[in-house]
Design an enzyme around this catalytic site. Structure first.
Site, PDB file in Angstrom:
ATOM      1  N   GLN A 165      -6.329  -5.801  -2.193  1.00 11.05           N
ATOM      2  CA  GLN A 165      -6.948  -4.632  -2.803  1.00 11.05           C
ATOM      3  C   GLN A 165      -8.275  -5.017  -3.457  1.00 11.05           C
ATOM      4  OE1 GLN A 165      -5.952  -1.594  -2.525  1.00 11.05           O
ATOM      5  NE2 GLN A 165      -3.783  -1.699  -1.983  1.00 11.05           N
ATOM      6  N   TYR A 219       4.558  -4.494   5.804  1.00 11.56           N
ATOM      7  CA  TYR A 219       3.102  -4.615   5.704  1.00 11.56           C
ATOM      8  C   TYR A 219       2.731  -5.401   4.436  1.00 11.56           C
ATOM      9  CZ  TYR A 219       3.875  -0.475   8.669  1.00 11.56           C
ATOM     10  OH  TYR A 219       4.338   0.416   9.612  1.00 11.56           O
ATOM     11  N   GLU A 255       4.505  -9.093   7.998  1.00  8.65           N
ATOM     12  CA  GLU A 255       3.080  -8.780   8.158  1.00  8.65           C
ATOM     13  C   GLU A 255       2.646  -9.279   9.539  1.00  8.65           C
ATOM     14  OE1 GLU A 255      -0.617  -7.806   8.209  1.00  8.65           O
ATOM     15  OE2 GLU A 255       0.471  -7.290   6.385  1.00  8.65           O
ATOM     16  N   ASP A 270       3.656  -0.318   2.598  1.00  6.84           N
ATOM     17  CA  ASP A 270       2.244  -0.155   2.223  1.00  6.84           C
ATOM     18  C   ASP A 270       1.422  -0.244   3.508  1.00  6.84           C
ATOM     19  OD1 ASP A 270      -0.204  -0.025   1.022  1.00  6.84           O
ATOM     20  OD2 ASP A 270      -0.063  -1.940  -0.025  1.00  6.84           O
ATOM     21  N   CYS A 289      -2.603   4.802   1.440  1.00  3.39           N
ATOM     22  CA  CYS A 289      -4.047   4.990   1.256  1.00  3.39           C
ATOM     23  C   CYS A 289      -4.541   6.223   2.012  1.00  3.39           C
ATOM     24  CB  CYS A 289      -4.807   3.749   1.718  1.00  3.39           C
ATOM     25  SG  CYS A 289      -4.536   3.316   3.455  1.00  3.39           S
TER      26      CYS A 289
END
Length: 215
Positions: free
Chosen positions: A46, A75, A96, A144, A171
Site C-alpha cells: 500500500q 492475495y 499470492e 484483498d 479497492c
C-alpha cells in the site's frame, strides 16, 4: 533505492523477470502495527502508510480473532495483512501469484519470528480449493483482490468451505458489490462496509467489509 526492471515483452504485463538494483539496497523497510516488512521492487504494498495502519486495523477488528482461528489470506502479497492477522490467530495461510512477493512474505515472517504462518505461490482460485481438499478449513477468510475482484472459482470455494466470517478488503466498490451479491446469495450477510480514504482528493476509495455466515 533505485531499481530498474527490464521487460522486453510487448504485452500488458508491467514487470519483466529481470530486476537490477542500480543504487541502494534490494529492499526498503516499513513497519505496520509493530511488524517490520522488507519490500522489494516487484512486490505489492500500500502506498499510503498512515492510512494503511487504519485499513489493517479495521480488517483486524472485523476479523474478531481470539487466538483459536485458522485464517486464510487470499492475495496476500508480501504478507502484510497475513502477519498482522497472525498476531491474533492460531494459524494463517497466505497465497499470492507473484513468486517474489511470497519470497518477501516468508522472509518477513522469519524477520518477525512468526512460525504460525504458511505461504504458497499460486492463484488463489487454485491453491485455496486444493487446501480445502487437503482438509484446511478457514474460520476466517480474508480477501484483498486486485480491481477485477475475486475469481468465480474462489467465491465458489468460499461458499463450500463456509468460514464464519469473510473480511473483504476492496479497492473497487463495483467489483466488491458484485462479489458481495454472490456471497449473500450463498448464505452470508454483510454486517459492515467501512470506506478508508487511501487516495485523498481522488475518486478512489478502499472499503473493508465483513460478511457473516447465516446458514
Amino acid at each position: 533505492s533505485l531499481v530498474q526492471n527490464v521487460n522486453a515483452a510487448n504485452t500488458n504485463v508491467i514487470f519483466g523477470d529481470r530486476t537490477d538494483v542500480l543504487w541502494g539496497r534490494e529492499y526498503i523497510m516499513d513497519t505496520i502495527h509493530g511488524i517490520s516488512f522488507a519490500i522489494s521492487a516487484r512486490s505489492f504494498y500500500q502506498v499510503n502508510p498512515e492510512q494503511t495502519e487504519v485499513l489493517y486495523a479495521e480488517a483486524l477488528r472485523l476479523a474478531e480473532l481470539t487466538g483459536e482461528e485458522t485464517v486464510i489470506d487470499a492475495y496476500c502479497g508480501i504478507g502484510s495483512i497475513s502477519l498482522c492477522l497472525a498476531k491474533g490467530a492460531k494459524q494463517v495461510y497466505g497465497v499470492e501469484i507473484v513468486p517474489q512477493a511470497i519470497e518477501d512474505a516468508r522472509a518477513n515472517a522469519k524477520l518477525n519470528k512468526m512460525d504460525n504462518v504458511t505461504f504458497e505461490v499460486g492463484k488463489a482460485e487454485e491453491v485455496i480449493p486444493a487446501w480445502f481438499k487437503d482438509g484446511i478449513v478457514a474460520d476466517v477468510l480474508v480477501v484483498d483482490p486486485p480491481r477485477k475482484g475475486c475469481d468465480e472459482a474462489l467465491l465458489e470455494t468460499i461458499l463450500k468451505m463456509k468460514p464464519k466470517r469473510v473480511v473483504y478488503v476492496s479497492c473497487n466498490p463495483s467489483t466488491l458489490a458484485r462479489d458481495m451479491l454472490v456471497l449473500t446469495d450463498g448464505g452470508y450477510e454483510a454486517k459492515v462496509v467501512q470506506p478508508v480514504d487511501m487516495f485523498p482528493q481522488t475518486t478512489h476509495v478502499e472499503c473493508v467489509t465483513v460478511l457473516q455466515r447465516q446458514i
